[in-house]
Write a protein that holds these residues in place. Structure first.
Motif, PDB file in Angstrom:
ATOM      1  N   MET A 235     -36.939  21.487  12.580  1.00 32.56           N
ATOM      2  CA  MET A 235     -35.567  21.701  12.194  1.00 32.56           C
ATOM      3  C   MET A 235     -34.736  21.768  13.474  1.00 32.56           C
ATOM      4  SD  MET A 235     -33.925  24.623   9.900  1.00 32.56           S
ATOM      5  CE  MET A 235     -33.923  23.445   8.605  1.00 32.56           C
ATOM      6  N   THR A 236     -33.658  21.034  13.500  1.00 32.90           N
ATOM      7  CA  THR A 236     -32.811  21.039  14.676  1.00 32.90           C
ATOM      8  C   THR A 236     -31.849  22.205  14.631  1.00 32.90           C
ATOM      9  OG1 THR A 236     -31.142  19.658  13.647  1.00 32.90           O
ATOM     10  CG2 THR A 236     -32.927  18.527  14.830  1.00 32.90           C
ATOM     11  N   ARG A 237     -31.351  22.569  15.787  1.00 27.39           N
ATOM     12  CA  ARG A 237     -30.416  23.680  15.882  1.00 27.39           C
ATOM     13  C   ARG A 237     -29.170  23.430  15.024  1.00 27.39           C
ATOM     14  NH1 ARG A 237     -29.436  28.015  19.164  1.00 27.39           N
ATOM     15  NH2 ARG A 237     -27.265  28.498  19.495  1.00 27.39           N
ATOM     16  N   SER A 238     -28.660  22.197  15.031  1.00 30.93           N
ATOM     17  CA  SER A 238     -27.433  21.919  14.292  1.00 30.93           C
ATOM     18  C   SER A 238     -27.607  22.126  12.793  1.00 30.93           C
ATOM     19  CB  SER A 238     -26.945  20.500  14.572  1.00 30.93           C
ATOM     20  OG  SER A 238     -27.915  19.569  14.151  1.00 30.93           O
ATOM     21  N   SER A 239     -28.806  21.925  12.266  1.00 32.65           N
ATOM     22  CA  SER A 239     -28.997  22.118  10.839  1.00 32.65           C
ATOM     23  C   SER A 239     -28.957  23.589  10.448  1.00 32.65           C
ATOM     24  CB  SER A 239     -30.305  21.481  10.374  1.00 32.65           C
ATOM     25  OG  SER A 239     -31.399  22.098  10.982  1.00 32.65           O
ATOM     26  N   LEU A 240     -29.077  24.479  11.421  1.00 34.03           N
ATOM     27  CA  LEU A 240     -28.987  25.905  11.143  1.00 34.03           C
ATOM     28  C   LEU A 240     -27.569  26.434  11.286  1.00 34.03           C
ATOM     29  CD1 LEU A 240     -32.096  27.238  13.056  1.00 34.03           C
ATOM     30  CD2 LEU A 240     -31.876  26.815  10.619  1.00 34.03           C
ATOM     31  N   ASP A 241     -26.738  25.708  12.013  1.00 35.34           N
ATOM     32  CA  ASP A 241     -25.414  26.217  12.328  1.00 35.34           C
ATOM     33  C   ASP A 241     -24.452  26.225  11.153  1.00 35.34           C
ATOM     34  OD1 ASP A 241     -26.154  26.749  14.907  1.00 35.34           O
ATOM     35  OD2 ASP A 241     -25.443  24.843  15.684  1.00 35.34           O
ATOM     36  N   GLY A 242     -24.536  25.287  10.260  1.00 36.44           N
ATOM     37  CA  GLY A 242     -23.585  25.243   9.163  1.00 36.44           C
ATOM     38  C   GLY A 242     -24.229  24.779   7.878  1.00 36.44           C
ATOM     39  N   PRO A 243     -24.531  25.696   6.983  1.00 37.33           N
ATOM     40  CA  PRO A 243     -25.141  25.274   5.733  1.00 37.33           C
ATOM     41  C   PRO A 243     -24.213  24.346   4.967  1.00 37.33           C
ATOM     42  CG  PRO A 243     -24.548  27.600   5.644  1.00 37.33           C
ATOM     43  CD  PRO A 243     -24.288  27.122   7.050  1.00 37.33           C
ATOM     44  N   SER A 244     -24.785  23.310   4.378  1.00 38.26           N
ATOM     45  CA  SER A 244     -23.948  22.317   3.712  1.00 38.26           C
ATOM     46  C   SER A 244     -23.954  22.427   2.198  1.00 38.26           C
ATOM     47  CB  SER A 244     -24.399  20.917   4.123  1.00 38.26           C
ATOM     48  OG  SER A 244     -25.751  20.736   3.774  1.00 38.26           O
ATOM     49  N   GLY A 245     -24.721  23.332   1.644  1.00 36.15           N
ATOM     50  CA  GLY A 245     -24.733  23.482   0.201  1.00 36.15           C
ATOM     51  C   GLY A 245     -25.806  24.466  -0.212  1.00 36.15           C
ATOM     52  N   PRO A 246     -25.821  24.840  -1.495  1.00 33.34           N
ATOM     53  CA  PRO A 246     -26.746  25.865  -1.954  1.00 33.34           C
ATOM     54  C   PRO A 246     -28.205  25.490  -1.798  1.00 33.34           C
ATOM     55  CG  PRO A 246     -25.502  24.939  -3.788  1.00 33.34           C
ATOM     56  CD  PRO A 246     -24.957  24.351  -2.529  1.00 33.34           C
ATOM     57  N   ALA A 247     -28.534  24.208  -1.833  1.00 32.30           N
ATOM     58  CA  ALA A 247     -29.933  23.795  -1.734  1.00 32.30           C
ATOM     59  C   ALA A 247     -30.326  23.414  -0.309  1.00 32.30           C
ATOM     60  CB  ALA A 247     -30.180  22.614  -2.670  1.00 32.30           C
TER      61      ALA A 247
ATOM     62  N   GLY B  54     -30.367  24.903   5.757  1.00 32.02           N
ATOM     63  CA  GLY B  54     -29.544  25.826   6.525  1.00 32.02           C
ATOM     64  C   GLY B  54     -29.196  27.074   5.741  1.00 32.02           C
ATOM     65  N   THR B  55     -28.875  26.888   4.465  1.00 32.14           N
ATOM     66  CA  THR B  55     -28.548  28.021   3.606  1.00 32.14           C
ATOM     67  C   THR B  55     -29.741  28.952   3.474  1.00 32.14           C
ATOM     68  OG1 THR B  55     -26.917  26.742   2.374  1.00 32.14           O
ATOM     69  CG2 THR B  55     -27.778  28.699   1.303  1.00 32.14           C
ATOM     70  N   ALA B  56     -30.924  28.401   3.266  1.00 34.24           N
ATOM     71  CA  ALA B  56     -32.129  29.224   3.122  1.00 34.24           C
ATOM     72  C   ALA B  56     -32.388  30.020   4.391  1.00 34.24           C
ATOM     73  CB  ALA B  56     -33.331  28.345   2.780  1.00 34.24           C
ATOM     74  N   PHE B  57     -32.262  29.380   5.540  1.00 35.45           N
ATOM     75  CA  PHE B  57     -32.487  30.082   6.802  1.00 35.45           C
ATOM     76  C   PHE B  57     -31.439  31.164   7.021  1.00 35.45           C
ATOM     77  CE2 PHE B  57     -35.386  26.674   7.365  1.00 35.45           C
ATOM     78  CZ  PHE B  57     -36.317  27.094   8.291  1.00 35.45           C
ATOM     79  N   HIS B  58     -30.195  30.867   6.680  1.00 32.83           N
ATOM     80  CA  HIS B  58     -29.127  31.863   6.812  1.00 32.83           C
ATOM     81  C   HIS B  58     -29.361  33.059   5.891  1.00 32.83           C
ATOM     82  CE1 HIS B  58     -26.007  30.255   9.534  1.00 32.83           C
ATOM     83  NE2 HIS B  58     -26.582  29.100   9.252  1.00 32.83           N
ATOM     84  N   ARG B  59     -29.804  32.793   4.672  1.00 35.18           N
ATOM     85  CA  ARG B  59     -30.040  33.899   3.722  1.00 35.18           C
ATOM     86  C   ARG B  59     -31.188  34.792   4.159  1.00 35.18           C
ATOM     87  NH1 ARG B  59     -29.115  30.623  -1.880  1.00 35.18           N
ATOM     88  NH2 ARG B  59     -26.849  30.730  -1.829  1.00 35.18           N
ATOM     89  N   VAL B  60     -32.292  34.189   4.565  1.00 34.66           N
ATOM     90  CA  VAL B  60     -33.428  35.003   5.028  1.00 34.66           C
ATOM     91  C   VAL B  60     -33.007  35.792   6.268  1.00 34.66           C
ATOM     92  CG1 VAL B  60     -35.782  34.937   5.959  1.00 34.66           C
ATOM     93  CG2 VAL B  60     -35.174  33.491   4.016  1.00 34.66           C
ATOM     94  N   ALA B  61     -32.268  35.162   7.160  1.00 38.45           N
ATOM     95  CA  ALA B  61     -31.801  35.848   8.366  1.00 38.45           C
ATOM     96  C   ALA B  61     -30.886  37.019   8.020  1.00 38.45           C
ATOM     97  CB  ALA B  61     -31.066  34.862   9.280  1.00 38.45           C
ATOM     98  N   ALA B  62     -29.969  36.804   7.088  1.00 41.31           N
ATOM     99  CA  ALA B  62     -29.054  37.878   6.689  1.00 41.31           C
ATOM    100  C   ALA B  62     -29.820  39.031   6.047  1.00 41.31           C
ATOM    101  CB  ALA B  62     -27.995  37.340   5.723  1.00 41.31           C
ATOM    102  N   ASP B  63     -30.818  38.705   5.226  1.00 46.16           N
ATOM    103  CA  ASP B  63     -31.638  39.750   4.603  1.00 46.16           C
ATOM    104  C   ASP B  63     -32.372  40.581   5.646  1.00 46.16           C
ATOM    105  OD1 ASP B  63     -30.851  38.810   2.123  1.00 46.16           O
ATOM    106  OD2 ASP B  63     -32.758  37.791   1.692  1.00 46.16           O
ATOM    107  N   ARG B  64     -32.764  39.930   6.737  1.00 43.72           N
ATOM    108  CA  ARG B  64     -33.531  40.602   7.792  1.00 43.72           C
ATOM    109  C   ARG B  64     -32.657  41.207   8.889  1.00 43.72           C
ATOM    110  NH1 ARG B  64     -38.823  40.150   9.160  1.00 43.72           N
ATOM    111  NH2 ARG B  64     -40.108  39.409   7.476  1.00 43.72           N
ATOM    112  N   GLY B  65     -31.384  40.787   8.948  1.00 47.84           N
ATOM    113  CA  GLY B  65     -30.499  41.270  10.010  1.00 47.84           C
ATOM    114  C   GLY B  65     -30.798  40.624  11.353  1.00 47.84           C
ATOM    115  N   VAL B  66     -31.234  39.360  11.307  1.00 45.00           N
ATOM    116  CA  VAL B  66     -31.532  38.617  12.536  1.00 45.00           C
ATOM    117  C   VAL B  66     -30.817  37.275  12.473  1.00 45.00           C
ATOM    118  CG1 VAL B  66     -33.772  39.757  12.852  1.00 45.00           C
ATOM    119  CG2 VAL B  66     -33.664  37.597  11.590  1.00 45.00           C
ATOM    120  N   SER B  67     -30.963  36.467  13.508  1.00 46.98           N
ATOM    121  CA  SER B  67     -30.297  35.167  13.531  1.00 46.98           C
ATOM    122  C   SER B  67     -31.133  34.104  12.813  1.00 46.98           C
ATOM    123  CB  SER B  67     -30.049  34.721  14.973  1.00 46.98           C
ATOM    124  OG  SER B  67     -31.273  34.330  15.580  1.00 46.98           O
ATOM    125  N   PRO B  68     -30.479  33.061  12.307  1.00 46.31           N
ATOM    126  CA  PRO B  68     -31.220  31.954  11.698  1.00 46.31           C
ATOM    127  C   PRO B  68     -32.187  31.296  12.691  1.00 46.31           C
ATOM    128  CG  PRO B  68     -28.913  31.809  11.108  1.00 46.31           C
ATOM    129  CD  PRO B  68     -29.033  32.886  12.146  1.00 46.31           C
TER     130      PRO B  68
END
Length: 82
Positions: free
Chosen positions: A1-13, A16-30
């Motif tokens: 996975m490239t860094r840019s794909s983590l920077d801006g989720p493009s949709g619910p599926a 990037g969205t999955a990485f952002h959600r897990v990161a938010a749940d854990r309180g860490v960065s994507p």
């Protein structure tokens, strides 16, 4: 996975969205979640993250301490394209 794909989720599926959600749940960065996922795949996998700032180096080092659950890993794998 490239860094840019983590920077801006493009949709619910999106991955990037999955990485952002897990990161938010854990309180860490994507980026930490992405590195933790790679480390969880195999002891033979050694990711080499790039870093242009000392904070990025610390962020990457902290990813080695994360242990993702089976549920989190499945969520991330399911979101990634084949």
């Amino acid at each position: 996975m490239t860094r840019s794909s983590l920077d801006g989720p493009s949709g619910p599926a999106s991955a990037g969205t999955a990485f952002h959600r897990v990161a938010a749940d854990r309180g860490v960065s994507p980026q930490q979640i992405a590195l933790a996922r790679l480390l969880a795949r195999s002891p033979a996998v050694i990711p080499v993250p790039g870093a242009s700032r000392p904070a990025s180096i610390a962020d990457s080092a902290q990813a080695a301490e994360l242990r993702l659950s089976t549920v989190e890993l499945t969520r991330l794998e399911d979101a990634l394209p084949c």
